[in-house]
Design a protein around this motif. Structure first.
Motif, PDB file in Angstrom:
ATOM      1  N   PHE A  63      -1.300  -7.211  -8.796  1.00  0.00           N
ATOM      2  CA  PHE A  63      -2.567  -6.500  -8.698  1.00  0.00           C
ATOM      3  C   PHE A  63      -2.324  -5.132  -8.054  1.00  0.00           C
ATOM      4  O   PHE A  63      -1.501  -5.008  -7.139  1.00  0.00           O
ATOM      5  N   ASN A  64      -3.040  -4.130  -8.540  1.00  0.00           N
ATOM      6  CA  ASN A  64      -2.929  -2.818  -7.903  1.00  0.00           C
ATOM      7  C   ASN A  64      -3.700  -2.798  -6.585  1.00  0.00           C
ATOM      8  O   ASN A  64      -4.604  -3.609  -6.363  1.00  0.00           O
ATOM      9  N   THR A  65      -3.357  -1.878  -5.725  1.00  0.00           N
ATOM     10  CA  THR A  65      -4.029  -1.720  -4.440  1.00  0.00           C
ATOM     11  C   THR A  65      -4.514  -0.295  -4.291  1.00  0.00           C
ATOM     12  O   THR A  65      -4.071   0.613  -5.020  1.00  0.00           O
ATOM     13  N   VAL A  66      -5.412  -0.083  -3.335  1.00  0.00           N
ATOM     14  CA  VAL A  66      -5.992   1.246  -3.154  1.00  0.00           C
ATOM     15  C   VAL A  66      -4.959   2.243  -2.637  1.00  0.00           C
ATOM     16  O   VAL A  66      -5.137   3.453  -2.756  1.00  0.00           O
ATOM     17  N   THR A  67      -3.853   1.758  -2.069  1.00  0.00           N
ATOM     18  CA  THR A  67      -2.819   2.666  -1.537  1.00  0.00           C
ATOM     19  C   THR A  67      -1.785   3.048  -2.591  1.00  0.00           C
ATOM     20  O   THR A  67      -0.857   3.794  -2.303  1.00  0.00           O
ATOM     21  N   GLY A  68      -1.947   2.506  -3.796  1.00  0.00           N
ATOM     22  CA  GLY A  68      -1.007   2.837  -4.859  1.00  0.00           C
ATOM     23  C   GLY A  68       0.067   1.813  -5.089  1.00  0.00           C
ATOM     24  O   GLY A  68       0.824   1.911  -6.061  1.00  0.00           O
ATOM     25  N   GLY A  69       0.154   0.809  -4.253  1.00  0.00           N
ATOM     26  CA  GLY A  69       1.152  -0.229  -4.427  1.00  0.00           C
ATOM     27  C   GLY A  69       0.607  -1.398  -5.219  1.00  0.00           C
ATOM     28  O   GLY A  69      -0.417  -1.303  -5.911  1.00  0.00           O
TER      29      GLY A  69
END
Length: 807
Positions: A780-786
């Motif tokens: 899953f993507n995250t808001v920090t780009g990871g």
């Protein structure tokens, strides 16, 4: 007169008067009413009405719409005339009337002659109003042109005010009534059989060219003037009569449509809902109106001479194209006589088609000035009688109504009125932190001193799972569905079968819209042979009730089904956890054992002296009872549960703990797992869809190729490998980029929480071919780009066999 007659009959009366004062045109046009001076008569009858408690008089108020079952909307102009006094400008009145009397008068029609749009050409009644009501002179020399006696009043009023009337042009073959004779006696020149060939002037009237009405426009004389007062007759205001289906007749005597007394608007029992009186009914003289309200006399009074208005639709009647192309019908939309005639030549024979082709009657006045003249021109062009052509549809509002009047109350604190449950005060006292759920305010959690919201939610979940939790479930929608066809109706509304549900039992059901997408869910309880109680989501009760009524009123109108939204009639308390039964037994009053009240059944009884209906249902996976009590008992019952539960470890819990526990059990939530593009099959809810019944709302939509395709995102569970919580709104990423340079996706999270029970992050979400990918690790993507990795699994994280709720 109508209001007084109704009040004398013992009725409660609301009198709506569009003008600032009562009396309509009588103060301007008449000198005497019922043997008294008009002013005296009006003062007397108004004082009489205002003195009665049963009469409400609203001036500056326009009744602009009549709807089914005597429903009337009216717009009161409160402070348009007194700006700056801080009152609302307008007020909307919603009135439910047993009987509606329309005394709406008549509207003067213009005449169609070349140049009738030049500034200074006015309706004769408007000229009279300027002179009589406001002492304003529309012009020093006014030519009056007419086909009826009423316009002579204008000539006499102008003359009495010291203004000059060089001539009255009367299109009729003779004019010999009292008003024409009075005009002649006043020294006003009257020309019979004459009309206006054209108006002179561009930015203002400078004169008129006179012609024979029966001719083709040859100029016989030119007269200098600076105003023209025209009158083409009077059209009864039949709009309110027509709003609910009242039919019209063509009255050849006055050349106008009038209400047909034999075909009035009817109400639920087939009786007449609206009646028209006075000019609105085609009675165009005060004498005729008085005769209609007069009591039977010992001696028969002489008959009232009827008003006659011959048809004059063009002036002159044989006008050539050069003149017809300057004769205006609709002043706002610039529709001319020649435009309507062209529409007829081009095949627009329906009045509705002609209206849309020419825009005749589509301006803000909705054809009040132009429609009759336009219909007459169209009928003549088609070689038909006016009744054959018919009228356009009269729809509310009668006059334009501002959005401010319709929605003006929705501002400040009542812009979006908050809904509070009967237990709200108790929640406030317990320090609840609230969240909006639709228009409701529900406790999100009950934080204690020093606790964060997350800590409070964790405590509430663990306490409910191990001991006892209390939830305010009052906001859940509760809709009664009753009638001989109620079971049949619910079978169409839900994907499953509700008609076979035994009395005393409950069944989970899904509702879809016509396209097949999941719209709502809830538990349905059968109360008796023809009555069901449908639970809906908290934010969906009003919507679903409206949805039910839409189908009943518009599609299945002959089904015998009654629905009632009783959401606010009951408070509902969920008693949840291993000690739930012990609490109810401590309250006492009814047997709530497993044998007496099994899972998915309900029973009426008493608990702690309160009248209750107990549902054995669970949205948490724990032993659970949902207890409905009359709303007036809600706060006391909650207090009783809280007191009795202290020894059992009872704590209130909020919506977030509710959501966490339902996610741990893999229960879906409308609005989380659904977004208007999801069907039940996407969520693994095939078991809730009947394979036997032939149809339900959404069935055909779900059979469309795209929705029936196996190549869809399906609901699965996710466990993060590191125990973290997947961010809300995260997508399952796939290899490659799309055409916009964005990462491809193959799924998305729908619900994600930290599970206090499992002490790790859990989630549910939609994944491409999800059920066939169990055990696979996705990112899953995250808001920090990871990204965060999670393992695909089933959706039930806790108590897979349901042992804890079936004790």
């Amino acid at each position: 007169m109508a209001a007084k007659a109704a009040a004398d009959g013992g009725a409660r009366v609301i009198l709506l008067e569009q003008s600032p004062t009562l009396g309509g045109r009588a103060p301007v046009d008449e000198t005497e009413a019922q043997g008294q001076p008009v002013a005296t008569w009006l003062d007397t009858i108004e004082a009489d009405l205002r003195a009665r408690d049963s009469v409400t008089i609203l001036t500056r108020t326009c009744g602009f719409g009549v709807y089914d079952h005597g429903y009337v909307l009216a717009d009161e102009r409160l402070s348009d005339h007194t700006p700056g006094d801080w009152r609302p400008k307008q007020r909307l009145w919603r009135i439910r009337a047993g009987k509606i009397i329309t005394a709406t008068g008549a509207i003067e029609r213009p005449l169609s002659f070349a140049g009738n749009d030049v500034p200074g050409v006015m309706l004769a009644s408007a000229v009279r109003d300027y002179v009589g009501n406001h002492a304003v002179s529309p012009g020093d020399r006014t030519v009056v042109v007419t086909n009826n006696d009423d316009a002579y009043r204008t000539a006499l009023a102008l003359k009495a005010a010291g203004l000059e009337v060089p001539v009255i042009l009367d299109a009729r073959e003779s004019a010999s009534g009292p008003l024409p004779e009075a005009a002649r006696a006043a020294g006003i020149r009257v020309l019979i059989g004459r009309g206006i060939a054209s108006v002179k002037g561009g930015k203002r009237v400078t004169g008129v060219a006179i012609c024979a009405q029966a001719g083709e426009g040859a100029v016989l004389e030119e007269i200098a003037c600076d105003a023209v007062a025209m009158s083409g007759g009077w059209s009864p205001v039949v709009h309110l009569w027509s709003h609910c289906g009242g039919k019209l007749l063509w009255d050849t005597a006055i050349s106008a449509f009038v209400p047909d007394p034999a075909c009035p608007p009817i109400t639920h029992d087939g009786s007449a809902m609206v009646s028209a009186v006075g000019a609105a009914a085609g009675q165009l003289s005060l004498a005729a109106i008085e005769a209609g309200f007069a009591k039977p006399a010992a001696k028969k009074k002489p008959p009232v001479d009827p008003v006659t208005i011959p048809p004059v639709w063009m002036m002159p009647q044989g006008a050539p194209l050069a003149l017809r192309s300057k004769m205006w019908l609709d002043y706002q939309n610039d529709v001319k006589v020649s435009d309507v005639q062209l529409a007829a030549r081009e095949g627009y024979q329906s009045v509705e088609h002609t209206k849309r082709y020419t825009t005749l009657g589509m301006a803000t006045d909705q054809g009040k000035l132009s429609n009759i003249n336009g219909l007459a021109v169209l009928a003549d062009a088609l070689g038909q009688d006016i009744p054959q052509v018919g009228t356009t549809t009269f729809r509310p509002p009668y006059t334009p109504v501002t959005i401010g009047a319709l929605a003006g109350e929705a501002r400040g604190e009542i812009f979006q009125p908050l809904r509070r449950t009967p237990l709200h005060a108790a929640h406030e006292a317990a320090g609840a932190y609230f969240e909006p759920v639709g228009l409701w305010r529900r406790p999100y959690c009950f934080p204690r001193d020093g606790e964060t919201h997350a800590q409070a939610v964790q405590r509430e979940v663990l306490n409910t799972r191990s001991r006892l939790g209390l939830l305010d479930a009052s906001t859940l929608g509760k809709i009664i569905v009753k009638g001989p066809d109620a079971g049949r109706f619910l079978d169409m509304l839900y994907t499953g079968v509700m008609s076979t549900l035994p009395v005393g039992k409950c069944r989970y059901g899904l509702m879809c819209n016509e396209q097949g997408f999941l719209s709502d869910d809830g538990v349905v309880a059968r109360l008796d042979q023809d009555t069901w109680l449908c639970h809906t989501t908290s934010g969906g009760a009003d919507r679903i009730h409206g949805w039910m009524e839409d189908w009943l009123q518009c599609e299945w109108w002959d089904w015998q089904v009654y629905t009632a939204n009783v959401t606010e009639q009951y408070a509902q308390v969920a008693v949840v956890g291993p000690n739930a039964r012990k609490l109810l037994e401590a309250l006492g009053g009814m047997d709530v054992s497993k044998d007496a009240l099994p899972f998915m059944q309900w029973a009426d009884g008493t608990l702690g002296g309160f009248p209750v209906r107990v549902y054995r249902i669970s949205f948490s996976g724990e032993l659970s009872y949902e207890i409905a009590v009359p709303a007036s008992h809600g706060a006391a019952f909650w207090a009783a549960c809280t007191a009795a539960g202290q020894a059992l470890g009872a704590m209130p819990y909020g919506t977030e703990a509710l959501h966490v526990m339902r996610a741990e059990k893999g229960f879906i939530m409308i609005g989380d797992e659904t977004d208007g593009t999801v069907i039940p099959q996407d969520l693994g809810l095939d078991w809730a869809i009947s394979k036997k019944k032939p149809d339900y709302l959404g069935k055909r939509g779900q059979e469309r190729t795209y929705l029936a395709s196996p190549d869809r995102w399906k609901l699965v569970g996710f466990e993060t490998l590191d125990g973290s919580v997947i961010p809300d709104g995260a997508y399952v990423v796939a290899n490659g980029d799309n055409a916009n340079g964005q990462r491809n996706t193959q799924g998305r999270v729908t619900s994600t929480y930290h599970s206090p029970t499992l002490n790790q992050g859990i989630a549910m979400g939609l994944l491409h071919h999800g059920p066939s990918r169990m055990g696979e690790v996705v990112e899953f993507n995250t808001v920090t780009g990871g990204t965060v990795k999670a393992r695909v699994r089933d959706t039930v994280f806790y108590d897979k066999d349901g042992a804890k709720q079936n004790v």
